[in-house]
Design an enzyme around this catalytic site. Structure first.
Site, PDB file in Angstrom:
ATOM      1  N   LYS A  25       7.720 -29.628 -16.317  1.00  0.00           N
ATOM      2  CA  LYS A  25       8.383 -29.336 -17.925  1.00  0.00           C
ATOM      3  C   LYS A  25       9.913 -29.195 -17.816  1.00  0.00           C
ATOM      4  CE  LYS A  25       8.279 -25.167 -19.923  1.00  0.00           C
ATOM      5  NZ  LYS A  25       9.721 -24.713 -20.258  1.00  0.00           N
ATOM      6  N   ASN A  26      10.191 -28.248 -16.734  1.00  0.00           N
ATOM      7  CA  ASN A  26      11.536 -27.988 -16.741  1.00  0.00           C
ATOM      8  C   ASN A  26      12.448 -29.103 -16.270  1.00  0.00           C
ATOM      9  OD1 ASN A  26      10.923 -25.916 -18.060  1.00  0.00           O
ATOM     10  ND2 ASN A  26      11.290 -24.243 -16.467  1.00  0.00           N
ATOM     11  N   ARG A  97      14.143 -24.095 -26.561  1.00  0.00           N
ATOM     12  CA  ARG A  97      15.306 -23.829 -26.348  1.00  0.00           C
ATOM     13  C   ARG A  97      16.087 -24.934 -25.305  1.00  0.00           C
ATOM     14  NH1 ARG A  97      18.725 -20.676 -23.030  1.00  0.00           N
ATOM     15  NH2 ARG A  97      19.966 -19.168 -24.159  1.00  0.00           N
ATOM     16  N   ASP A 121      14.502 -15.430 -27.616  1.00  0.00           N
ATOM     17  CA  ASP A 121      13.203 -15.814 -27.785  1.00  0.00           C
ATOM     18  C   ASP A 121      12.244 -14.598 -27.064  1.00  0.00           C
ATOM     19  OD1 ASP A 121      13.284 -16.066 -25.006  1.00  0.00           O
ATOM     20  OD2 ASP A 121      13.411 -18.317 -25.250  1.00  0.00           O
ATOM     21  N   ASP A 310       9.086 -17.404 -13.506  1.00  0.00           N
ATOM     22  CA  ASP A 310       8.091 -18.098 -14.334  1.00  0.00           C
ATOM     23  C   ASP A 310       6.847 -17.841 -13.811  1.00  0.00           C
ATOM     24  OD1 ASP A 310      10.087 -18.802 -16.193  1.00  0.00           O
ATOM     25  OD2 ASP A 310      10.251 -20.789 -15.216  1.00  0.00           O
TER      26      ASP A 310
HETATM   27  N1  EPU Z   1      22.422 -16.565 -18.814  1.00  0.00           N
HETATM   28  C1  EPU Z   1      23.505 -16.235 -19.421  1.00  0.00           C
HETATM   29  N2  EPU Z   1      24.505 -17.031 -19.858  1.00  0.00           N
HETATM   30  C2  EPU Z   1      24.303 -18.361 -19.608  1.00  0.00           C
HETATM   31  C3  EPU Z   1      23.092 -19.019 -18.990  1.00  0.00           C
HETATM   32  C4  EPU Z   1      22.210 -18.034 -18.585  1.00  0.00           C
HETATM   33  O1  EPU Z   1      23.555 -15.059 -19.707  1.00  0.00           O
HETATM   34  O2  EPU Z   1      25.552 -19.151 -19.800  1.00  0.00           O
HETATM   35  C5  EPU Z   1      21.465 -15.665 -18.419  1.00  0.00           C
HETATM   36  C6  EPU Z   1      20.215 -15.841 -19.633  1.00  0.00           C
HETATM   37  O3  EPU Z   1      20.221 -15.090 -20.751  1.00  0.00           O
HETATM   38  C7  EPU Z   1      18.941 -15.681 -18.628  1.00  0.00           C
HETATM   39  C8  EPU Z   1      19.450 -15.922 -17.154  1.00  0.00           C
HETATM   40  O4  EPU Z   1      20.834 -16.218 -17.074  1.00  0.00           O
HETATM   41  O5  EPU Z   1      18.751 -14.288 -18.757  1.00  0.00           O
HETATM   42  C9  EPU Z   1      18.662 -17.337 -16.822  1.00  0.00           C
HETATM   43  O6  EPU Z   1      19.048 -18.144 -17.328  1.00  0.00           O
HETATM   44  P1  EPU Z   1      18.970 -19.671 -16.803  1.00  0.00           P
HETATM   45  O7  EPU Z   1      20.241 -20.408 -17.180  1.00  0.00           O
HETATM   46  O8  EPU Z   1      19.186 -19.651 -15.306  1.00  0.00           O
HETATM   47  O9  EPU Z   1      17.851 -20.444 -17.278  1.00  0.00           O
HETATM   48  P2  EPU Z   1      17.480 -21.452 -18.464  1.00  0.00           P
HETATM   49  O10 EPU Z   1      18.022 -22.411 -18.154  1.00  0.00           O
HETATM   50  O11 EPU Z   1      17.753 -20.860 -19.791  1.00  0.00           O
HETATM   51  C10 EPU Z   1      15.278 -22.343 -17.088  1.00  0.00           C
HETATM   52  C11 EPU Z   1      13.982 -22.689 -17.636  1.00  0.00           C
HETATM   53  C12 EPU Z   1      13.144 -21.156 -17.592  1.00  0.00           C
HETATM   54  C13 EPU Z   1      13.352 -20.535 -16.253  1.00  0.00           C
HETATM   55  C14 EPU Z   1      14.805 -20.342 -15.843  1.00  0.00           C
HETATM   56  C15 EPU Z   1      14.895 -19.492 -14.550  1.00  0.00           C
HETATM   57  C16 EPU Z   1      14.260 -24.375 -18.657  1.00  0.00           C
HETATM   58  C17 EPU Z   1      13.696 -25.356 -19.839  1.00  0.00           C
HETATM   59  N3  EPU Z   1      13.961 -23.045 -18.585  1.00  0.00           N
HETATM   60  O12 EPU Z   1      15.817 -21.665 -18.130  1.00  0.00           O
HETATM   61  O13 EPU Z   1      11.704 -21.512 -17.747  1.00  0.00           O
HETATM   62  O14 EPU Z   1      12.592 -19.067 -16.727  1.00  0.00           O
HETATM   63  O15 EPU Z   1      15.157 -21.664 -15.936  1.00  0.00           O
HETATM   64  O16 EPU Z   1      14.452 -19.995 -13.769  1.00  0.00           O
HETATM   65  O17 EPU Z   1      14.261 -25.093 -17.610  1.00  0.00           O
HETATM   66  C18 EPU Z   1       9.571 -21.377 -18.572  1.00  0.00           C
HETATM   67  O18 EPU Z   1       9.347 -22.564 -18.120  1.00  0.00           O
HETATM   68  O19 EPU Z   1       8.794 -20.472 -19.073  1.00  0.00           O
HETATM   69  C19 EPU Z   1      10.975 -20.916 -18.845  1.00  0.00           C
HETATM   70  C20 EPU Z   1      11.308 -19.816 -19.325  1.00  0.00           C
END
Ligand code: EPU
Length: 434
Positions: A25-26, A97, A121, A310
């Site tokens: 998915k990601n 998101r 979320d 995750d």
């Molecule tokens: N963060 C910030 N500022 C930013 C970017 C991130 O504060 O500019 C913080 C976020 O608030 C969060 C943390 O950094 O607390 C992690 O954020 P990251 O950007 O690494 O994650 P994401 O891109 O929002 C993806 C996956 C998540 C997974 C995370 C970490 C997708 C669609 N989602 O999220 O997947 O947990 O990376 O590996 O790719 C899931 O699949 O259940 C899921 C939540």
């Protein structure tokens, strides 16, 4: 007809057999966004049949593309026109998101993007600051109005050097997709190294991008004028594979998981070995044979190659049944322990102190109605239901459908007793006392 929105699980059946994992998915959601960078028809294969892919398809259609889904073939095509719209509406962004991943490609191709702010979320607040300051460094003007984020770069983006405060998956992807057609060189230091980032880099390179350092924490991107559409196979879903690994361990069964490069799960599988599970390595997967009763195992979540957040809820479920006491530390999301209250309804003994969870293993859990608050929490509750005495009803399973392709069919094929039911049949509203 009432919605079939819950799983009914009868606990106590060890899983055994083989399961094939499909694309992540990601990864696929971002690959769909990356396709926007090139005019013409791109094709993605190994596409999971999950609701998030449908939401992303709808978003991309509204941007002006034609999207054809072939769910049986696990394949989709995207026809990207010369002229795209640049607005992603709240009704879609609020559901998913990952819609934010069109921010980079739209700003790069059109010099403008209006994306509804996703908000928080169930797992936490989830900022976007690194995405936005990064785009500003590349010459975009970023404003926010009426719940929308707006970028503007009428002269196009210019390569820049970024040092991320934290190896954010999303920010790395945004800056990567913004950088591939920017003028000059973009460097992303402290970049995320997740296998899904590697997958996007590979697709972008197939499209004609120039990226060095793929898989490392420094990505160097030399902007090119134009990219071409491609056909790309989505990398296997390591989180789904890891969920199957825990399912084998928690039920004391034996499951062979295929469709994944097993080294991307090295740490979770090493942790499972510490619980007493036997791990067999295969070229395209692994086999897990569960112990009679797992030993408790400590977990600390960190960006890849650290332990994936995750998979944290699934390992809490495993520890809930373990022989011993485990400490699980969550370093990415401030609210990812919220679901633990549901696990406690199944008899788990968990105490939360800030970002630590202390789990005292119980010999057994007992079935009850519980609510899935997000994808991974939902999967974890299903795993607990597989071993709880009696019947467990997991409601709000649309969250699970966002990320697990054919979940209950695969579980049934492995010997689980699980069916989709209407929660209304099981959760009878009792009138409040007068
Ligand atoms: N963060 C910030 N500022 C930013 C970017 C991130 O504060 O500019 C913080 C976020 O608030 C969060 C943390 O950094 O607390 C992690 O954020 P990251 O950007 O690494 O994650 P994401 O891109 O929002 C993806 C996956 C998540 C997974 C995370 C970490 C997708 C669609 N989602 O999220 O997947 O947990 O990376 O590996 O790719 C899931 O699949 O259940 C899921 C939540």
């Amino acid at each position: 007809m009432p919605a079939v929105d819950a799983f009914r699980i009868e606990g106590g059946h060890p899983l055994s057999g083989e399961v094939q994992v499909v694309g992540a998915k990601n990864s696929v959601l971002k690959l769909m966004a990356a396709a926007l960078l090139a005019e013409g028809r791109s094709e993605l294969t190994n596409v999971p049949r999950i609701s998030d892919v449908e939401i992303m398809a709808e978003l991309i259609i509204r941007l002006g593309c034609e999207v054809h889904l072939f769910p049986e073939e696990r394949r989709l095509t995207i026809d990207v026109p010369e002229v795209l719209q640049h607005r992603a509406d709240y009704d879609l962004v609020r559901q998913m998101r990952a819609s934010v991943s069109v921010l980079g490609p739209l700003t790069a191709r059109l010099g403008a993007a209006d994306i509804a702010l996703p908000g928080g979320d169930a797992i936490g607040s989830r900022g976007l600051d690194m995405h936005l300051t990064g785009l500003e460094r590349m010459g975009a003007k970023v404003t926010s109005q009426h719940g929308y984020l707006m970028t503007s770069a009428p002269e196009g983006l210019t390569g820049a050097s970024h040092w991320l405060d934290f190896p954010s998956v999303g920010a790395t992807e945004t800056l990567l997709m913004a950088g591939v057609t920017a003028s000059g060189t973009t460097v992303i230091d402290n970049a995320a190294r997740e296998p899904e980032i590697v997958d996007i880099c590979r697709m972008l390179v197939e499209m004609g991008a120039q990226i060095e350092g793929i898989g490392s924490s420094t990505l160097t991107i030399t902007g090119v004028d134009q990219l071409r559409p491609v056909s790309h196979r989505t990398v296997g879903d390591r989180i789904v594979a890891g969920t199957w690994a825990v399912a084998a361990a928690i039920t004391g069964g034996q499951v062979t998981v295929r469709g994944i490069e097993p080294t991307c799960l090295e740490l979770p599988l090493a942790k499972l070995a510490l619980t007493g599970a036997e791990i067999g390595w295969l070229p395209d997967g692994f086999q897990v044979t569960g112990p009679d009763r797992p030993q408790a195992v400590d977990i600390v979540t960190l960006p890849y190659p650290g332990f994936a957040t995750d998979l944290q809820p699934q390992f809490i479920a495993l520890n809930a049944l373990s022989d011993g006491v485990a400490m699980v530390t969550e370093n990415l999301y401030e609210s990812r322990f919220k679901f633990v209250n549901e696990l406690v309804r199944l008899g788990a003994d968990v105490r939360i102190e800030g970002h630590h969870a202390l789990i005292r293993g119980r010999e057994r859990l007992s079935g009850a109605p519980v609510e899935a608050a997000d994808i991974r929490a939902g999967a974890s509750l299903v795993l607990a239901g597989l071993v709880a005495n009696g019947e467990t009803i997991v409601t709000d399973i649309h969250h699970i459908d966002r990320g697990y392709d054919d979940f209950e069919q695969d579980l049934r094929a492995l010997g689980a007793v699980i069916e989709r039911v209407s929660s209304e049949e099981y959760l009878v509203e009792v009138p409040a006392p007068l």
